[in-house]
Scaffold this active site. Structure first.
Site, short mmCIF file in Angstrom:
data_model
loop_
_atom_site.label_atom_id
_atom_site.label_comp_id
_atom_site.label_asym_id
_atom_site.label_seq_id
_atom_site.Cartn_x
_atom_site.Cartn_y
_atom_site.Cartn_z
N CYS A 108 0.81 -1.23 0.00
CA CYS A 108 0.00 0.00 0.00
C CYS A 108 0.84 1.27 0.00
O CYS A 108 0.33 2.36 -0.27
CB CYS A 108 -0.93 0.01 1.21
SG CYS A 108 -2.05 -1.40 1.23
N HIS A 242 -2.96 7.21 3.51
CA HIS A 242 -3.46 5.95 2.96
C HIS A 242 -4.85 5.68 3.55
O HIS A 242 -5.04 5.76 4.77
CB HIS A 242 -2.50 4.80 3.28
CG HIS A 242 -3.04 3.47 2.91
ND1 HIS A 242 -3.70 3.25 1.73
CD2 HIS A 242 -3.03 2.28 3.57
CE1 HIS A 242 -4.08 1.98 1.67
NE2 HIS A 242 -3.69 1.38 2.78
N ASN A 272 -10.56 0.41 1.01
CA ASN A 272 -9.09 0.46 0.97
C ASN A 272 -8.63 0.02 -0.42
O ASN A 272 -8.75 -1.16 -0.76
CB ASN A 272 -8.55 -0.45 2.08
CG ASN A 272 -7.03 -0.55 2.06
OD1 ASN A 272 -6.37 -0.10 1.13
ND2 ASN A 272 -6.48 -1.14 3.11
O1 UT7 Z 1 -3.92 -1.58 3.65
C1 UT7 Z 1 -3.66 -2.75 4.39
C2 UT7 Z 1 -3.57 -2.41 5.82
N1 UT7 Z 1 -4.71 -2.87 6.56
C3 UT7 Z 1 -5.27 -2.13 7.52
O2 UT7 Z 1 -4.91 -0.99 7.72
C4 UT7 Z 1 -6.29 -2.76 8.44
C5 UT7 Z 1 -6.03 -2.36 9.87
N2 UT7 Z 1 -6.97 -2.96 10.79
C6 UT7 Z 1 -8.27 -2.56 10.86
O3 UT7 Z 1 -8.67 -1.67 10.15
C7 UT7 Z 1 -9.17 -3.20 11.90
O4 UT7 Z 1 -8.40 -4.00 12.77
C8 UT7 Z 1 -10.30 -4.06 11.28
C9 UT7 Z 1 -11.32 -3.14 10.61
C10 UT7 Z 1 -9.73 -5.03 10.27
C11 UT7 Z 1 -11.03 -4.84 12.37
O5 UT7 Z 1 -11.50 -3.98 13.38
P1 UT7 Z 1 -11.33 -4.38 14.93
O6 UT7 Z 1 -11.97 -3.31 15.71
O7 UT7 Z 1 -9.86 -4.63 15.15
O8 UT7 Z 1 -12.22 -5.67 15.00
P2 UT7 Z 1 -11.79 -7.16 15.44
O9 UT7 Z 1 -10.93 -7.79 14.44
O10 UT7 Z 1 -11.32 -7.10 16.86
O11 UT7 Z 1 -13.18 -7.90 15.44
C12 UT7 Z 1 -14.12 -7.65 16.46
C13 UT7 Z 1 -15.31 -8.57 16.24
C14 UT7 Z 1 -14.94 -10.06 16.16
O12 UT7 Z 1 -15.97 -10.77 16.82
P3 UT7 Z 1 -15.73 -11.36 18.32
O13 UT7 Z 1 -14.56 -12.29 18.18
O14 UT7 Z 1 -15.42 -10.16 19.15
O15 UT7 Z 1 -17.03 -12.01 18.62
C15 UT7 Z 1 -15.04 -10.37 14.68
O16 UT7 Z 1 -15.40 -11.70 14.41
O17 UT7 Z 1 -15.99 -8.25 15.01
C16 UT7 Z 1 -16.17 -9.45 14.25
N3 UT7 Z 1 -16.13 -9.12 12.86
C17 UT7 Z 1 -17.20 -8.72 12.15
N4 UT7 Z 1 -18.49 -8.59 12.49
C18 UT7 Z 1 -19.35 -8.16 11.56
C19 UT7 Z 1 -15.04 -9.09 12.03
N5 UT7 Z 1 -15.41 -8.68 10.80
C20 UT7 Z 1 -16.75 -8.45 10.86
C21 UT7 Z 1 -17.69 -8.02 9.91
N6 UT7 Z 1 -18.98 -7.88 10.31
N7 UT7 Z 1 -17.37 -7.70 8.64
#
Ligand code: UT7
Length: 317
Positions: A108, A242, A272
């Site tokens: 990226c 980004h 993204n």
């Molecule tokens: O350009 C490449 C670089 N990439 C990035 O910059 C990404 C950086 N990271 C992020 O933007 C965030 O970490 C994410 C958006 C990917 C995730 O957000 P988060 O606040 O870190 O969420 P999480 O991974 O902790 O997930 C929380 C919960 C989980 O459920 P439990 O285990 O707490 O029950 C996931 O299973 O949200 C759940 N979950 C979803 N729920 C509904 C994960 N994806 C989804 C979804 N819809 N699409």
């Protein structure tokens, strides 16, 4: 170098969060609150090289040049349907340019790496007008049954034309090899001699780890560049960051104690788009008349690798 033209191309297909709710266990509310994304544009019938070509043509036209005036093409790209030749080479033929061309893959952060390379080439006198492109289809790297990844991405192509001048105030590139956090592996063709274990798998990302690293590394790069240039945070008209997640952008704005009006975004409409996100946003700002001669713009990106790239430019158009 200085930027004298910009262009962009988006796929036609708009996919809203509500459309994703139709086949994934997700919700508009989760996607909006965790990422800021409302919709994204996805490749369907288009080919990435067509989007790249359209963005390139628009940037060259905006620069008041013709493809014959372009001395070199650098294209940032992570994946497309061709492993070889490079996307830059396909675009060279499509626009009817005759110059040398090369692809770079710094994930990226690739657009900033490409801009920096263009600056070196212009400084050395090896080129006069360079087309710098970023064309990406990250939606083809993820498992579309994995709600934690497929909701995040969008496709697109952005381009700039640069020529000699004093538009690049300073830049900073870093690489920290860390494969376990974010990677995408494709199996190559078998040979009768391969004895090692190989696999193909969709993109893997440890979202929380990448989020933390992104905020820390981008903040560090911004501080280094502000110190180097002697500019105060408020003297930067726009921080073109980004576009991975609105919360990352918000965290950086808070850290700089700056109003969000300094942080334009397209993540809510495009998702993204990997290394294309910065040139897509730059073209939007330019075409909406939001950039004036003399404006200072800080661009900062992070990506798989882990790579980071940042620079401060002065708008000279
Ligand atoms: O350009 C490449 C670089 N990439 C990035 O910059 C990404 C950086 N990271 C992020 O933007 C965030 O970490 C994410 C958006 C990917 C995730 O957000 P988060 O606040 O870190 O969420 P999480 O991974 O902790 O997930 C929380 C919960 C989980 O459920 P439990 O285990 O707490 O029950 C996931 O299973 O949200 C759940 N979950 C979803 N729920 C509904 C994960 N994806 C989804 C979804 N819809 N699409």
């Amino acid at each position: 170098m200085r930027i004298i033209g910009t262009g962009r191309a988006h796929p036609a297909k708009v996919v809203t969060n509500a459309m994703l709710e139709g086949f994934l266990d997700t919700s508009d509310e989760w996607i909006r609150t965790r990422t800021g994304i409302q919709e994204r544009r996805l490749i369907s019938s288009e080919r990435l090289e067509d989007l790249a070509t359209e963005a390139a043509r628009k940037a060259i036209e905006d620069a008041g040049l013709t493809p014959a005036d372009i001395d070199y093409i650098i294209c940032s790209n992570v994946v497309n349907e061709y492993i070889t030749p490079g996307l830059s080479c396909i675009v060279q033929g499509a626009i009817g340019a005759r110059c040398a061309s090369v692809d770079v893959n710094a994930a990226c952060s690739g657009f900033i790496y490409a801009l920096d390379m263009a600056d070196d080439r212009i400084r050395s006198g090896k080129a006069r007008n360079i087309l710098v492109l970023a064309a990406e289809e990250p939606t083809r790297m993820v498992d579309w049954e994995d709600r934690s990844l497929c909701v995040l991405f969008g496709d697109g192509a952005g381009a700039v034309v640069v020529t000699g001048g004093d538009g690049l105030i300073c830049s900073r590139l870093t690489t920290t090899s860390k494969l376990d956090c974010l990677h995408y592996v494709r199996r190559l063709e078998p040979t009768p001699y391969i004895t090692k274990e190989e696999y193909s798998a969709p993109m893997y990302m440890n979202g929380k780890e990448v989020f933390k690293t992104a905020v820390l590394s981008s903040s560090r790069d911004i501080k280094v560049l502000l110190d180097k240039s002697g500019l105060k945070p408020s003297e930067i008209k726009y921080y073109v960051l980004h576009q991975a997640n609105f919360r990352i952008i918000e965290a950086i704005a808070n850290w700089l104690k700056l109003d969000l009006s300094h942080f334009p975004t397209n993540v809510e409409r495009c998702g993204n788009t990997s290394s294309a996100s910065i040139p897509l946003l730059l073209d939007e700002l330019a075409r909406e008349g939001k950039l004036q001669k003399g404006d200072k713009i800080l661009m900062s990106a992070f990506g798989a690798g882990f790579t980071t790239g940042a620079c401060i430019i002065e708008w000279t158009k």
